[in-house]
Write a protein that holds these residues in place. Structure first.
Motif, PDB file in Angstrom:
ATOM      1  N   PHE A   1       7.284  -4.835   4.074  1.00 13.27           N
ATOM      2  CA  PHE A   1       7.039  -5.974   4.949  1.00 13.27           C
ATOM      3  C   PHE A   1       7.604  -5.641   6.327  1.00 13.27           C
ATOM      4  CE2 PHE A   1       6.290 -10.213   6.199  1.00 13.27           C
ATOM      5  CZ  PHE A   1       7.394 -10.645   6.935  1.00 13.27           C
ATOM      6  N   ILE A   2       6.733  -5.659   7.328  1.00 14.83           N
ATOM      7  CA  ILE A   2       7.115  -5.332   8.709  1.00 14.83           C
ATOM      8  C   ILE A   2       7.213  -6.630   9.490  1.00 14.83           C
ATOM      9  CG2 ILE A   2       6.474  -4.100  10.801  1.00 14.83           C
ATOM     10  CD1 ILE A   2       4.836  -2.201   9.055  1.00 14.83           C
TER      11      ILE A   2
ATOM     12  N   LYS B   1      -6.566   0.117   6.948  1.00 13.63           N
ATOM     13  CA  LYS B   1      -6.281   1.413   7.569  1.00 13.63           C
ATOM     14  C   LYS B   1      -4.820   1.768   7.323  1.00 13.63           C
ATOM     15  CE  LYS B   1      -9.690   0.732  11.251  1.00 13.63           C
ATOM     16  NZ  LYS B   1     -10.644   1.619  10.608  1.00 13.63           N
ATOM     17  N   THR B   2      -4.542   3.069   7.365  1.00  8.29           N
ATOM     18  CA  THR B   2      -3.161   3.509   7.210  1.00  8.29           C
ATOM     19  C   THR B   2      -2.404   3.323   8.523  1.00  8.29           C
ATOM     20  OG1 THR B   2      -3.616   5.787   7.878  1.00  8.29           O
ATOM     21  CG2 THR B   2      -3.937   5.235   5.544  1.00  8.29           C
ATOM     22  N   PHE B   3      -1.077   3.366   8.397  1.00  4.43           N
ATOM     23  CA  PHE B   3      -0.242   3.186   9.579  1.00  4.43           C
ATOM     24  C   PHE B   3      -0.551   4.272  10.612  1.00  4.43           C
ATOM     25  CE2 PHE B   3       3.377   0.896  11.218  1.00  4.43           C
ATOM     26  CZ  PHE B   3       3.934   1.770  12.143  1.00  4.43           C
ATOM     27  N   ARG B   4      -0.843   5.499  10.145  1.00  5.68           N
ATOM     28  CA  ARG B   4      -1.144   6.596  11.075  1.00  5.68           C
ATOM     29  C   ARG B   4      -2.441   6.323  11.839  1.00  5.68           C
ATOM     30  NH1 ARG B   4       1.292   9.441   6.838  1.00  5.68           N
ATOM     31  NH2 ARG B   4       2.876  10.945   7.502  1.00  5.68           N
ATOM     32  N   GLU B   5      -3.428   5.698  11.140  1.00  7.29           N
ATOM     33  CA  GLU B   5      -4.710   5.438  11.782  1.00  7.29           C
ATOM     34  C   GLU B   5      -4.656   4.267  12.757  1.00  7.29           C
ATOM     35  OE1 GLU B   5      -6.961   4.616   8.357  1.00  7.29           O
ATOM     36  OE2 GLU B   5      -7.502   6.691   7.933  1.00  7.29           O
ATOM     37  N   ALA B   6      -3.640   3.386  12.579  1.00 12.64           N
ATOM     38  CA  ALA B   6      -3.640   2.121  13.304  1.00 12.64           C
ATOM     39  C   ALA B   6      -3.493   2.316  14.814  1.00 12.64           C
ATOM     40  CB  ALA B   6      -2.529   1.215  12.787  1.00 12.64           C
TER      41      ALA B   6
ATOM     42  N   VAL C   1       2.043  -6.409   6.371  1.00 12.79           N
ATOM     43  CA  VAL C   1       2.395  -5.860   5.059  1.00 12.79           C
ATOM     44  C   VAL C   1       1.567  -4.606   4.855  1.00 12.79           C
ATOM     45  CG1 VAL C   1       2.356  -6.226   2.565  1.00 12.79           C
ATOM     46  CG2 VAL C   1       2.941  -8.120   4.085  1.00 12.79           C
ATOM     47  N   VAL C   2       2.263  -3.505   4.510  1.00 13.84           N
ATOM     48  CA  VAL C   2       1.576  -2.262   4.190  1.00 13.84           C
ATOM     49  C   VAL C   2       1.827  -1.946   2.735  1.00 13.84           C
ATOM     50  CG1 VAL C   2       1.631  -1.354   6.539  1.00 13.84           C
ATOM     51  CG2 VAL C   2       3.539  -0.892   5.017  1.00 13.84           C
ATOM     52  N   HIS C   3       0.882  -1.238   2.100  1.00 15.08           N
ATOM     53  CA  HIS C   3       0.934  -0.985   0.663  1.00 15.08           C
ATOM     54  C   HIS C   3       0.822   0.513   0.392  1.00 15.08           C
ATOM     55  CE1 HIS C   3       0.334  -1.734  -3.609  1.00 15.08           C
ATOM     56  NE2 HIS C   3      -0.641  -0.834  -3.560  1.00 15.08           N
ATOM     57  N   GLY C   4       1.604   0.974  -0.585  1.00 16.76           N
ATOM     58  CA  GLY C   4       1.495   2.346  -1.041  1.00 16.76           C
ATOM     59  C   GLY C   4       2.196   3.325  -0.117  1.00 16.76           C
ATOM     60  N   SER C   5       2.270   4.562  -0.605  1.00 16.37           N
ATOM     61  CA  SER C   5       2.971   5.608   0.145  1.00 16.37           C
ATOM     62  C   SER C   5       2.238   5.985   1.430  1.00 16.37           C
ATOM     63  CB  SER C   5       3.132   6.840  -0.743  1.00 16.37           C
ATOM     64  OG  SER C   5       1.870   7.321  -1.167  1.00 16.37           O
ATOM     65  N   SER C   6       0.956   5.658   1.523  1.00 17.32           N
ATOM     66  CA  SER C   6       0.216   5.952   2.755  1.00 17.32           C
ATOM     67  C   SER C   6       0.341   4.817   3.766  1.00 17.32           C
ATOM     68  CB  SER C   6      -1.263   6.195   2.435  1.00 17.32           C
ATOM     69  OG  SER C   6      -1.418   7.307   1.599  1.00 17.32           O
TER      70      SER C   6
ATOM     71  N   ILE D   1       9.132  -3.886  -0.392  1.00 16.02           N
ATOM     72  CA  ILE D   1       8.588  -4.826  -1.375  1.00 16.02           C
ATOM     73  C   ILE D   1       8.522  -4.103  -2.719  1.00 16.02           C
ATOM     74  CG2 ILE D   1       6.600  -6.252  -2.040  1.00 16.02           C
ATOM     75  CD1 ILE D   1       5.824  -6.298   0.921  1.00 16.02           C
ATOM     76  N   THR D   2       9.135  -4.691  -3.727  1.00 18.18           N
ATOM     77  CA  THR D   2       9.159  -4.065  -5.049  1.00 18.18           C
ATOM     78  C   THR D   2       8.319  -4.866  -6.025  1.00 18.18           C
ATOM     79  OG1 THR D   2      11.152  -5.288  -5.655  1.00 18.18           O
ATOM     80  CG2 THR D   2      11.456  -3.113  -4.682  1.00 18.18           C
ATOM     81  N   GLY D   3       7.803  -4.172  -7.014  1.00 15.45           N
ATOM     82  CA  GLY D   3       7.022  -4.805  -8.073  1.00 15.45           C
ATOM     83  C   GLY D   3       7.930  -5.265  -9.203  1.00 15.45           C
ATOM     84  N   PRO D   4       7.331  -5.817 -10.290  1.00 18.62           N
ATOM     85  CA  PRO D   4       8.129  -6.286 -11.430  1.00 18.62           C
ATOM     86  C   PRO D   4       8.986  -5.180 -12.040  1.00 18.62           C
ATOM     87  CG  PRO D   4       5.867  -7.050 -11.605  1.00 18.62           C
ATOM     88  CD  PRO D   4       5.906  -6.058 -10.487  1.00 18.62           C
ATOM     89  N   ASP D   5       8.545  -3.928 -11.874  1.00 20.08           N
ATOM     90  CA  ASP D   5       9.310  -2.830 -12.444  1.00 20.08           C
ATOM     91  C   ASP D   5      10.416  -2.343 -11.523  1.00 20.08           C
ATOM     92  OD1 ASP D   5       7.709  -1.827 -10.456  1.00 20.08           O
ATOM     93  OD2 ASP D   5       6.628  -0.392 -11.731  1.00 20.08           O
ATOM     94  N   GLY D   6      10.597  -2.991 -10.379  1.00 21.17           N
ATOM     95  CA  GLY D   6      11.657  -2.603  -9.453  1.00 21.17           C
ATOM     96  C   GLY D   6      11.290  -1.443  -8.553  1.00 21.17           C
ATOM     97  N   ILE D   7      10.073  -0.943  -8.650  1.00 21.36           N
ATOM     98  CA  ILE D   7       9.647   0.208  -7.847  1.00 21.36           C
ATOM     99  C   ILE D   7       9.002  -0.294  -6.565  1.00 21.36           C
ATOM    100  CG2 ILE D   7       8.135   2.224  -7.786  1.00 21.36           C
ATOM    101  CD1 ILE D   7       8.431   2.401 -10.806  1.00 21.36           C
ATOM    102  N   VAL D   8       9.344   0.346  -5.469  1.00 19.21           N
ATOM    103  CA  VAL D   8       8.786  -0.034  -4.176  1.00 19.21           C
ATOM    104  C   VAL D   8       7.298   0.286  -4.156  1.00 19.21           C
ATOM    105  CG1 VAL D   8       8.844   0.368  -1.683  1.00 19.21           C
ATOM    106  CG2 VAL D   8      10.981   0.332  -2.977  1.00 19.21           C
TER     107      VAL D   8
END
Length: 934
Positions: A264-265, A196-201, A169-174, A253-260
């Protein structure tokens, strides 16, 4: 509990009768009884226990025996745990604990219970800590629910960790990693992905296009499904890069407000499968080699694979297929697939409907549909009632000309993954249910402080529409004066990671701004980074108002003590001066007479002050009994005016009395109603300048008498009008304190008028514009039968000694000056006096002289006056000796105790010389004095 406390037998308690409690104990006990949350109060050396109604659920079967008992006796099983905390509070240091665990005895068995509580020290009359005030809440249900939640989370995480497919699971735009199971870590070739971010992984991952795919899913909210996608994994230093092939699913994955807010990978490493296919393509030159390679692939593949001809007849299937389906029949055509039991499980409108033969992926692939990919629930053959969820993929097999000559399907058992996802969804639902079930407001924010969750209590409390306060919308509900401080504290917590806590006023759905305690704590990941903020709001409005009321009461107490000291010093000064002049022995008879008048006048003034205090005490505790009779208001007014006439004349004021014609009858206690009118007139005189005008007007209607007292004095402000009838409240005093008193006059007026069934109101246009007090009392339409007090007859007379001119009188008081002066006065009246200062010497003297009358103090050393009275009556020959208590204890209960101990009369100090002289004359003549108290 208030009712039970009044009816409780306090004789066995270390607290004693409530009437003797110090004012601080009474005040805190009153606050405790009106509190809605569980509260107890432990007071005195024994820490005697008082508690309110809400505390009964915690006490259980200990109630009512616990009332007034020592704290450690009631809670003996947890004494070792609470004693250090109690001692800390008794030393003056408040104590607060949240979710503290104790082992309690409940319903005959020991059990663990959790409480959040605070111990606050409470000062006694001398300013030292006399007890502690405890506000507590049982949090057992919350703590157990949290433990269950943590256990469930660990179980779900275990399933997630052990899943055969890799997940993250990754979180946020980064795309910062929040979770990654072991399979994923093995694929990535490193163990430190979280945080770590996906780029750093993975080194060079940005060059492979995956970041762009994640960005696309994050931006569009559409899932991505990719088969056999190449991934180049870095290896330890010195080893070449390794390429893997993966079947990916990127699920937003969206929050209660429907925003991504995350992705989930999930995927499967199909590197071996791809490599096998590559090998098959390379081995076309040898059909045997190809067949062998294909057979090896089928045998080694972890998923079920079936190859069928153009009619749907299976040509080859691997062991995984048998493991998945059991011993299934070999169908000759597509129609034979009707024997298989399968149901759609893709969450669409067809979810739960049974698949028909032509809907299976293999059949659709034979019809030319490219790579159908379905989620299906199946029942294996030979296992009735067993359900498995599979990912069912198919593809057509074409010859060189592109004609379909068969199909191949791959079926992967994803039952565990589906269960994990369902469990995760259930956990989220449970968390939301728990948050909505607790009485407090619960809210949550992202790490940057963006509010994205409020529980139902928030909306019920504030009355705002759902989701209207997401983001920054919550700020508009704060009281304007509290907004800046709340925002400042919140910014500080966001910047430093420190817990957030503040008291502020929050708008209730009723429109009222109520005090709340806001608290928030950061939630950190394993690396210590804040990933969420969880906060609560707790309504503390009543507690806040109680604190303010307590501070106000304390201020009034201090002012009252200062006023009392001044009022008592005023008469003491001339008395002390007179005593000094008397000691010089140089005064002539006229001077001695003047000094006597001064001492008598100032003593009467001090007596009136003490009587006022006793009156307000009796009224406050409901100990005043009215002697009601039909009374003419005109005569009451006449008596009251006579009492204040010297003050009127001294200030040259004019009193205008306006009475209605005829008799104006009320049912009441003459002494008390005259006291009320005199108090009101006395206030008007004190707060009206010299030469001012006061009007007393009595008007009546069919059912009421209205008495108005109007003056053109200093008037009252709006703030003073609001509290004028409260105890110890008074207007401004002049620098020489000639105005004002103890601040109890109007409180006493209101109480006595209410006891007569009437009402009182006060009006003033403002400072300098005078005041008007109006009393309304029920009016008697006619004169009823006189049910006055019982008259004494001859049968009530005491057995007194034979009449003679001189009596033997014994005076007993440990105050040497008081005893000698009283003896001197009695001796001047012609009686034989024996003065004693100790109970033992008094008993010895009584044996010798057999006194006719004994004047006894109550507060004596070694033996109180009650015990001395009983022993004197046991002396032969003194069975009928007249005993009179001369004491400073003058409450109704003190008089009752005196009569119960055998006293015939009760006098309150200072005793009036005229009263004592008249009484002794009556006793000398062998008659009973009808006035047994001052």
């Amino acid at each position: 509990m208030q009712t039970q406390m009044r009816a409780h037998d306090w004789s066995t308690s270390g607290l004693g009768s409530p009437a003797s409690w110090p004012q601080s104990l009474k005040t805190v006990a009153g606050l405790m009884l009106h509190c809605r949350t569980p509260v107890f109060l432990a007071w005195g050396p024994e820490l005697s226990l008082l508690y309110n109604d809400a505390y009964l659920d915690i006490l259980g079967e200990r109630h009512p025996a616990a009332l007034g008992r020592p704290l450690y006796e009631v809670w003996a099983e947890i004494r070792a745990e609470i004693e250090p905390l109690v001692n800390q509070a008794l030393s003056g240091e408040p104590v607060y604990f949240e979710d503290a665990v104790f082992t309690l005895r409940r319903k005959g068995a020991d059990e663990q219970a959790w409480f959040s509580f605070s111990y606050a020290p409470v000062d006694g009359p001398d300013g030292t800590v006399a007890g502690l005030y405890c506000n507590l809440t049982e949090t057992t249900a919350k703590v157990l629910a949290e433990k269950n939640r943590q256990a469930e989370t660990r179980r779900l995480y275990s399933l997630f960790e052990q899943a055969p497919s890799f997940m993250a699971v990754v979180h946020g735009s980064s795309h910062v990693y929040e979770l990654a199971n072991s399979a994923y870590l093995r694929l990535a070739g490193r163990q430190d992905l979280v945080g770590k971010t996906f780029r750093e992984a993975v080194q060079g991952i940005e060059d492979q296009g995956y970041v762009a795919l994640l960005d696309q899913v994050y931006a569009t909210g559409q899932p991505f499904i990719g088969n056999r996608m190449p991934v180049i994994i870095s290896q330890p230093a010195g080893e070449p890069l390794e390429q893997h092939f993966v079947d990916f699913i990127f699920q937003p994955i969206t929050g209660p407000d429907g925003i991504v807010n995350g992705i989930f990978i999930e995927g499967n490493d199909v590197t071996e499968h791809v490599r096998t296919e590559d090998a098959l393509r390379e081995s076309k030159r040898s059909a045997l080699e190809t067949a062998q390679q294909l057979n090896a692939l089928l045998q080694a593949a972890p998923v079920a694979i079936v190859m069928a001809d153009m009619h749907g007849k299976p040509l080859r299937f691997n062991p995984a297929s048998r493991q998945l389906w059991g011993d299934h029949p070999a169908s000759e055509s597509i129609a034979g697939y009707a024997e298989r039991k399968g149901w759609w499980a893709d969450g669409s409108a067809r979810h739960g409907r049974q698949l028909e033969a032509h809907e299976w992926a293999l059949a659709r692939a034979l019809q030319g549909e490219e790579a159908p990919r379905d989620t299906v629930e199946i029942e294996p053959f030979g296992e009735p009632g067993v359900r498995r969820t599979i990912l069912n993929c198919g593809a057509p097999v074409r010859n060189i000309d592109g004609e379909i000559i068969g199909s191949v399907i791959a079926q992967m058992d994803i039952s565990d993954r589906v269960k994990v996802e369902a469990a995760l969804r259930e956990t989220v639902t449970q968390y939301r249910t728990i948050a909505n079930a607790i009485p407090q407001i619960v809210w949550a924010t992202r790490p940057d402080g963006y509010h994205d969750y409020f529980n139902q209590q928030w909306y019920d409390y504030t009355g705002v529409p759902k989701d209207s306060t997401v983001g920054e919308g919550w700020k508009k509900l704060f009281y304007l004066e509290d907004q800046l401080q709340a925002a400042k504290n919140w910014r500080h917590s966001l910047a430093t990671g420190e817990p957030y806590e503040i008291e502020y006023r929050l708008r209730h759905h009723s429109g009222q701004y109520r005090w709340n305690l806001g608290r928030a704590l950061p939630i950190r990941n394993e690396q210590g980074a804040i990933v969420r903020w969880m906060g609560t709001c707790t309504d503390i409005h009543e507690q806040k108002l109680a604190q303010e009321a307590l501070l106000q009461a304390d201020r009034l107490k201090d002012e009252f003590l200062a006023m009392l000291a001044h009022e008592l010093r005023n008469p003491l000064a001339p008395i002390a001066t007179a005593a000094h002049l008397l000691s010089t022995g140089t005064l002539d008879p006229e001077g001695l007479s003047r000094l006597s008048e001064v001492i008598s006048r100032q003593t009467r003034h001090m007596t009136r002050l003490i009587d006022d205090l006793l009156d307000v005490s009796r009224v406050t505790w409901g100990q005043v009994t009215l002697d009601k009779n039909p009374l003419d208001m005109k005569s009451l007014v006449t008596e009251a005016v006579e009492q204040v006439r010297p003050l009127l004349q001294a200030k040259a004021q004019h009193l205008d009395i306006q009475l209605s014609p005829g008799r104006s009858l009320v049912s009441g206690d003459r002494m008390r109603l005259v006291q009320v009118l005199a108090n009101v007139l006395n206030n008007a005189v004190k707060y009206t300048p010299d030469g001012g005008r006061i009007t007393l007007r009595v008007v009546e209607d069919d059912s009421h008498l209205t008495v108005c007292v109007r003056d053109n004095g200093i008037g009252m402000s709006r703030e003073l009008l609001a509290i004028a009838f409260e105890l110890f409240t008074q207007g401004e005093r002049t620098s020489d304190r000639t105005q004002g008193g103890l601040g109890i006059g109007l409180a006493l007026v209101q109480s006595l008028v209410h006891l007569h069934g009437g009402t009182v109101r006060l009006h003033s246009e403002g400072a300098g514009l005078g005041s008007e007090l109006t009393m309304v009392l029920p009016r008697l339409p006619r004169l009823p039968q006189d049910d006055g007090p019982r008259r004494f007859d001859a049968g009530d007379a005491l057995a007194l000694p034979p009449a003679r001119e001189s009596l033997r009188v014994m005076v007993v008081d440990d105050n040497v000056d008081a005893a000698r002066l009283l003896g001197m006065f009695v001796e001047l009246l012609g009686h034989e006096v024996f003065v004693q200062f100790h109970p033992a010497s008094a008993i010895e003297c009584a044996h010798q002289v057999q006194p006719d009358i004994c004047l006894l103090d109550i507060g004596l050393p070694d033996m109180d006056g009650y015990t001395l009275a009983r022993q004197l009556h046991r002396i032969p020959g003194m069975e009928n000796t007249v005993l009179a208590a001369v004491t400073g204890y003058s409450q109704p209960r003190d008089k009752q105790a005196a009569f119960a101990a055998g006293f015939n009369f009760h006098f309150a100090k200072p005793i009036s010389a005229q009263q004592l002289e008249s009484w002794l004359a009556d006793v000398t003549r062998g008659r009973e004095s009808l006035s047994t108290s001052p």
